[in-house]
Design an enzyme around this catalytic site. Structure first.
Site, PDB file in Angstrom:
ATOM      1  N   ALA A  19       0.796  -0.752  -0.129  1.00 22.08           N
ATOM      2  CA  ALA A  19       0.154  -0.007  -0.239  1.00 22.08           C
ATOM      3  C   ALA A  19       1.208   1.126   0.174  1.00 22.08           C
ATOM      4  O   ALA A  19       1.627   1.467   0.838  1.00 22.08           O
ATOM      5  CB  ALA A  19      -0.852   0.153   0.847  1.00 22.08           C
TER       6      ALA A  19
ATOM      7  N   THR B 156      11.067   0.341  -4.309  1.00 12.54           N
ATOM      8  CA  THR B 156      11.621   0.704  -5.586  1.00 12.54           C
ATOM      9  C   THR B 156      12.794   1.221  -5.079  1.00 12.54           C
ATOM     10  O   THR B 156      13.710   1.835  -4.470  1.00 12.54           O
ATOM     11  CB  THR B 156      10.693   2.530  -5.787  1.00 12.54           C
ATOM     12  N   ASP B 157      13.213   1.418  -6.722  1.00  9.24           N
ATOM     13  CA  ASP B 157      14.899   1.462  -6.744  1.00  9.24           C
ATOM     14  C   ASP B 157      15.129   3.293  -7.026  1.00  9.24           C
ATOM     15  O   ASP B 157      16.063   3.521  -6.819  1.00  9.24           O
ATOM     16  CB  ASP B 157      15.512   1.561  -8.216  1.00  9.24           C
ATOM     17  N   GLU B 158      14.465   3.616  -6.391  1.00  6.61           N
ATOM     18  CA  GLU B 158      14.251   5.478  -7.252  1.00  6.61           C
ATOM     19  C   GLU B 158      14.582   6.147  -5.355  1.00  6.61           C
ATOM     20  O   GLU B 158      15.479   7.080  -5.819  1.00  6.61           O
ATOM     21  CB  GLU B 158      12.413   6.122  -7.510  1.00  6.61           C
TER      22      GLU B 158
ATOM     23  N   TYR C 292       7.613  11.520  -3.604  1.00  2.00           N
ATOM     24  CA  TYR C 292       7.797   9.529  -3.923  1.00  2.00           C
ATOM     25  C   TYR C 292       8.861   8.971  -3.181  1.00  2.00           C
ATOM     26  O   TYR C 292       8.557   8.164  -2.510  1.00  2.00           O
ATOM     27  CB  TYR C 292       6.990   9.690  -5.343  1.00  2.00           C
TER      28      TYR C 292
ATOM     29  N   ALA D  63      11.462   9.848  -1.393  1.00  5.17           N
ATOM     30  CA  ALA D  63      11.550  10.417  -0.202  1.00  5.17           C
ATOM     31  C   ALA D  63      10.827   9.958   0.243  1.00  5.17           C
ATOM     32  O   ALA D  63      11.438   8.857   1.463  1.00  5.17           O
ATOM     33  CB  ALA D  63      11.735  11.459  -0.313  1.00  5.17           C
TER      34      ALA D  63
ATOM     35  N   LYS E 211       9.223   6.788   0.235  1.00  6.43           N
ATOM     36  CA  LYS E 211       9.761   5.473   0.005  1.00  6.43           C
ATOM     37  C   LYS E 211      10.371   5.516   1.081  1.00  6.43           C
ATOM     38  O   LYS E 211      11.203   4.427   1.493  1.00  6.43           O
ATOM     39  CB  LYS E 211       9.749   5.380  -0.821  1.00  6.43           C
TER      40      LYS E 211
ATOM     41  N   ASN F 237      13.565   6.367 -22.610  1.00  5.57           N
ATOM     42  CA  ASN F 237      11.701   6.489 -22.722  1.00  5.57           C
ATOM     43  C   ASN F 237      11.362   6.842 -23.975  1.00  5.57           C
ATOM     44  O   ASN F 237      10.047   6.072 -25.028  1.00  5.57           O
ATOM     45  CB  ASN F 237      11.683   7.503 -21.714  1.00  5.57           C
TER      46      ASN F 237
HETATM   47  P1  NAD Z   1      -0.885   1.167  -7.027  1.00  4.49           P
HETATM   48  O1  NAD Z   1      -0.485   2.928  -6.991  1.00  4.49           O
HETATM   49  O2  NAD Z   1      -1.259   0.917  -8.698  1.00  4.49           O
HETATM   50  O3  NAD Z   1      -1.548   0.916  -5.702  1.00  4.49           O
HETATM   51  C1  NAD Z   1      -1.418   1.146  -4.803  1.00  4.49           C
HETATM   52  C2  NAD Z   1      -2.190   0.064  -3.941  1.00  4.49           C
HETATM   53  O4  NAD Z   1      -3.167   1.056  -2.569  1.00  4.49           O
HETATM   54  C3  NAD Z   1      -3.890   0.417  -4.386  1.00  4.49           C
HETATM   55  O5  NAD Z   1      -4.447  -0.236  -4.353  1.00  4.49           O
HETATM   56  C4  NAD Z   1      -4.248   1.626  -2.796  1.00  4.49           C
HETATM   57  O6  NAD Z   1      -5.684   1.638  -2.851  1.00  4.49           O
HETATM   58  C5  NAD Z   1      -3.552   1.155  -1.670  1.00  4.49           C
HETATM   59  N1  NAD Z   1      -3.515   1.869  -0.930  1.00  4.49           N
HETATM   60  C6  NAD Z   1      -3.141   3.777  -1.205  1.00  4.49           C
HETATM   61  N2  NAD Z   1      -2.928   4.035   0.139  1.00  4.49           N
HETATM   62  C7  NAD Z   1      -3.744   3.717   0.581  1.00  4.49           C
HETATM   63  C8  NAD Z   1      -4.115   3.845   2.443  1.00  4.49           C
HETATM   64  N3  NAD Z   1      -3.575   4.308   2.878  1.00  4.49           N
HETATM   65  N4  NAD Z   1      -4.139   2.295   3.078  1.00  4.49           N
HETATM   66  C9  NAD Z   1      -4.173   1.668   2.775  1.00  4.49           C
HETATM   67  N5  NAD Z   1      -3.650   0.931   1.245  1.00  4.49           N
HETATM   68  C10 NAD Z   1      -3.527   2.058  -0.080  1.00  4.49           C
HETATM   69  O7  NAD Z   1       0.655   1.122  -6.951  1.00  4.49           O
HETATM   70  P2  NAD Z   1       1.738  -0.208  -7.232  1.00  4.49           P
HETATM   71  O8  NAD Z   1       2.835   0.877  -8.383  1.00  4.49           O
HETATM   72  O9  NAD Z   1       1.103  -1.328  -7.359  1.00  4.49           O
HETATM   73  O10 NAD Z   1       2.891  -0.440  -6.303  1.00  4.49           O
HETATM   74  C11 NAD Z   1       2.527  -1.013  -5.722  1.00  4.49           C
HETATM   75  C12 NAD Z   1       3.665  -0.898  -4.226  1.00  4.49           C
HETATM   76  O11 NAD Z   1       5.534  -1.093  -4.897  1.00  4.49           O
HETATM   77  C13 NAD Z   1       4.395   0.455  -3.915  1.00  4.49           C
HETATM   78  O12 NAD Z   1       4.680   0.409  -2.574  1.00  4.49           O
HETATM   79  C14 NAD Z   1       5.514   1.258  -4.608  1.00  4.49           C
HETATM   80  O13 NAD Z   1       6.240   2.005  -4.222  1.00  4.49           O
HETATM   81  C15 NAD Z   1       6.584  -0.249  -5.190  1.00  4.49           C
HETATM   82  N6  NAD Z   1       7.069  -0.341  -6.392  1.00  4.49           N
HETATM   83  C16 NAD Z   1       6.276   0.169  -7.521  1.00  4.49           C
HETATM   84  C17 NAD Z   1       7.419   0.195  -8.585  1.00  4.49           C
HETATM   85  C18 NAD Z   1       5.840  -0.139 -10.291  1.00  4.49           C
HETATM   86  O14 NAD Z   1       6.915   0.300 -10.824  1.00  4.49           O
HETATM   87  N7  NAD Z   1       4.797   0.174 -10.153  1.00  4.49           N
HETATM   88  C19 NAD Z   1       8.753  -0.097  -8.289  1.00  4.49           C
HETATM   89  C20 NAD Z   1       9.000  -0.513  -7.164  1.00  4.49           C
HETATM   90  C21 NAD Z   1       8.393  -0.143  -6.059  1.00  4.49           C
HETATM   91  P1  TYD Z   2       6.261   6.608 -14.904  1.00  2.37           P
HETATM   92  O1  TYD Z   2       5.581   5.001 -15.377  1.00  2.37           O
HETATM   93  O2  TYD Z   2       5.629   7.426 -14.018  1.00  2.37           O
HETATM   94  O3  TYD Z   2       7.517   6.372 -13.528  1.00  2.37           O
HETATM   95  P2  TYD Z   2       8.259   6.470 -12.217  1.00  2.37           P
HETATM   96  O4  TYD Z   2       8.477   8.028 -12.510  1.00  2.37           O
HETATM   97  O5  TYD Z   2       8.138   5.880 -11.438  1.00  2.37           O
HETATM   98  O6  TYD Z   2      10.036   6.011 -13.625  1.00  2.37           O
HETATM   99  O7  TYD Z   2       7.499   6.974 -15.593  1.00  2.37           O
HETATM  100  C1  TYD Z   2       8.206   6.249 -15.979  1.00  2.37           C
HETATM  101  C2  TYD Z   2       9.123   7.305 -16.918  1.00  2.37           C
HETATM  102  O8  TYD Z   2       8.623   8.145 -18.372  1.00  2.37           O
HETATM  103  C3  TYD Z   2       9.771   8.159 -16.158  1.00  2.37           C
HETATM  104  O9  TYD Z   2      11.291   9.063 -16.737  1.00  2.37           O
HETATM  105  C4  TYD Z   2       8.815   9.689 -16.951  1.00  2.37           C
HETATM  106  C5  TYD Z   2       8.397   9.367 -18.268  1.00  2.37           C
HETATM  107  N1  TYD Z   2       7.098   9.585 -18.878  1.00  2.37           N
HETATM  108  C6  TYD Z   2       6.448  10.178 -19.450  1.00  2.37           C
HETATM  109  O10 TYD Z   2       8.037  10.435 -20.665  1.00  2.37           O
HETATM  110  N2  TYD Z   2       5.103  11.055 -20.726  1.00  2.37           N
HETATM  111  C7  TYD Z   2       4.724  10.675 -19.127  1.00  2.37           C
HETATM  112  O11 TYD Z   2       3.236  11.155 -19.913  1.00  2.37           O
HETATM  113  C8  TYD Z   2       4.758  10.114 -18.019  1.00  2.37           C
HETATM  114  C9  TYD Z   2       3.290   9.763 -16.823  1.00  2.37           C
HETATM  115  C10 TYD Z   2       6.162   9.584 -17.713  1.00  2.37           C
END
Ligand code: NAD
Ligand code: TYD
Length: 363
Positions: free
Chosen positions: A94, A144-146, A170, A172, A174, A269
């Site tokens: 979450a 996340t790697d960020e 975001y 910071a 995490k 990208n």
């Molecule tokens: P997402 O935004 O798709 O899903 C987040 C979920 O958390 C949603 O279902 C939302 O309803 C729930 N949520 C938000 N706030 C909440 C709260 N206060 N209480 C309970 N539930 C809550 O995110 P995601 O892309 O599936 O990412 C999931 C996790 O993985 C995150 O912690 C993110 O930092 C991490 N992560 C994501 C990526 C990526 O590429 N998406 C990569 C590395 C790590």
């Molecule tokens: P994103 O999917 O938001 O992931 P993150 O920023 O967490 O890596 O974006 C991936 C890359 O794509 C990032 O360098 C920002 C770029 N981007 C665009 O160029 N256009 C867009 O509309 C979006 C959403 C992201």
């Protein structure tokens, strides 16, 4: 008697999956239910704009599955859940997860990612201590790697010892939550594990993120907004590979350790967007604009936009034997097929709220 070489039967777990209605969380819930049908799975999700109960609908009514709509910051509710269910494992997804939203409104990121993670960690600590601080308990914090910041063109990929240098609200927030998870192991001996993963893609990905946004805009004939010069680099991992990695970390990882997870797939990208256009031209039967490349538009850059992410995943590969199975080409084809056949999933998400957000970011 069991000889040392004989494998003991696996003890079923009761796993709490927070954020299980989001993108990675819901893929992980399906992974866990398919692989461990004997386990009890409890999902806790607030169903924010990013959460979607439809992602879990096929599991409704299963006797080992329970969905709870609730906020991880709500301590009495979280504590009650630990009393009601025999939870021994937490997989914590979450979060507020989108960088662009964190620039528009950082408050929710600090609240959920920092305060919410703290609330879960501390409630789990009391629950774990009350149960006798059992060794088989696990708290997986998914990150996340960020948190490591931005790499130069020739820098080695992020390893588990790379210093933290988050650049967005975001990342910071995490980073703050990672530090808390680490501290709970060092201070209380609570068996926490941390994973830091690169960019995921695949089914159930909310439309605002790069890959689904481009797929959907191509299908709608809308422009494809590429930030800045399009030369930013991300490492991409198919979501199923991430779920398998998290599974091995829960089942075989060392408490107190961090594992970096990546696809070894660094892509600029603009190259990724061109590849998506090429695949859409091939796979979509009808497109409003063909070739889709005509829709590519360079737009104002994201403030503080990290230039490059890359992961050194050698620790999880050598210690736990995990490697990614999907190629970028294969994963993108599967993802596009999914968006082509799941219009009924993504169309309702392009709501008024979503359009207002879109206006703010891209106007
Ligand atoms: P997402 O935004 O798709 O899903 C987040 C979920 O958390 C949603 O279902 C939302 O309803 C729930 N949520 C938000 N706030 C909440 C709260 N206060 N209480 C309970 N539930 C809550 O995110 P995601 O892309 O599936 O990412 C999931 C996790 O993985 C995150 O912690 C993110 O930092 C991490 N992560 C994501 C990526 C990526 O590429 N998406 C990569 C590395 C790590
Ligand atoms: P994103 O999917 O938001 O992931 P993150 O920023 O967490 O890596 O974006 C991936 C890359 O794509 C990032 O360098 C920002 C770029 N981007 C665009 O160029 N256009 C867009 O509309 C979006 C959403 C992201």
């Amino acid at each position: 008697m069991t000889s040392a070489s004989e494998k003991l039967p696996r003890q079923p777990r009761c796993i709490l999956i927070t954020g299980g209605a989001g993108f990675i969380g819901s893929n992980f819930v399906h992974h866990w239910c398919n692989n461990y049908p004997e386990d009890r799975v409890v999902v806790l999700d607030a169903l924010t704009y990013a959460g979607n109960y439809k992602n879990l609908a096929p599991l409704a009514g299963h006797k080992n599955f329970r969905f709870v709509q609730g906020d991880i910051c709500n301590r009495p509710m979280v504590e009650a859940l630990f009393k009601e269910e025999p939870i021994d494992t937490v997989a914590h997804f979450a979060a507020e997860s989108h960088v662009d939203r964190s620039i528009l409104g950082p408050d929710a990121f600090v609240r959920t990612n920092v305060v919410g993670t703290f609330t879960l960690l501390d409630s789990f600590r009391h629950h774990w201590e009350h149960q006798g601080a059992l060794e088989n308990f696990r708290f997986l914090h998914v990150s996340t790697d960020e948190v490591y910041g931005s790499l130069g063109p020739d820098d080695a990929g992020f390893s588990e010892t790379t210093p933290y240098a988050p650049n967005s609200p975001y990342s910071a927030s995490k980073a703050g939550s990672d530090h808390l998870a680490r501290a709970y192991y060092h201070t209380y001996g609570m068996p926490t594990l941390i994973t830091n993963c690169s960019n995921n893609y695949g089914p159930y990905h909310f439309p605002e993120k790069l890959i689904p946004l481009m797929c959907i805009n191509i299908l709608l004939g809308k422009s494809l907004p590429v930030y800045g010069d399009g030369q930013n680099i991300r490492d991409w991992l198919y979501v199923e590979d991430h779920c398998r990695a998290l599974d091995v970390v829960i089942n075989q990882g060392q408490p107190g350790e961090t594992y970096n997870i990546g696809g070894n797939n660094e892509v600029k990208n603009i190259d990724l967007v061109n590849k998506l256009c090429e695949l859409m031209n091939e796979l979509a039967p009808e497109l409003p604009v063909r070739p889709a490349q005509e829709l590519i538009t360079f737009v104002k850059d994201r403030p503080g936009h990290d230039r490059r992410y890359a992961i050194d995943a050698s620790k999880i590969q050598t210690e736990l034997g995990w490697t990614p199975a999907e190629t970028v080409e294969g994963g993108l084809r599967r993802t596009i097929e999914w968006y082509l056949t799941h219009r009924d999933w993504w169309q309702p998400l392009l709501s008024e709220e979503y359009q207002a957000y879109y206006q703010k970011v891209y106007a």
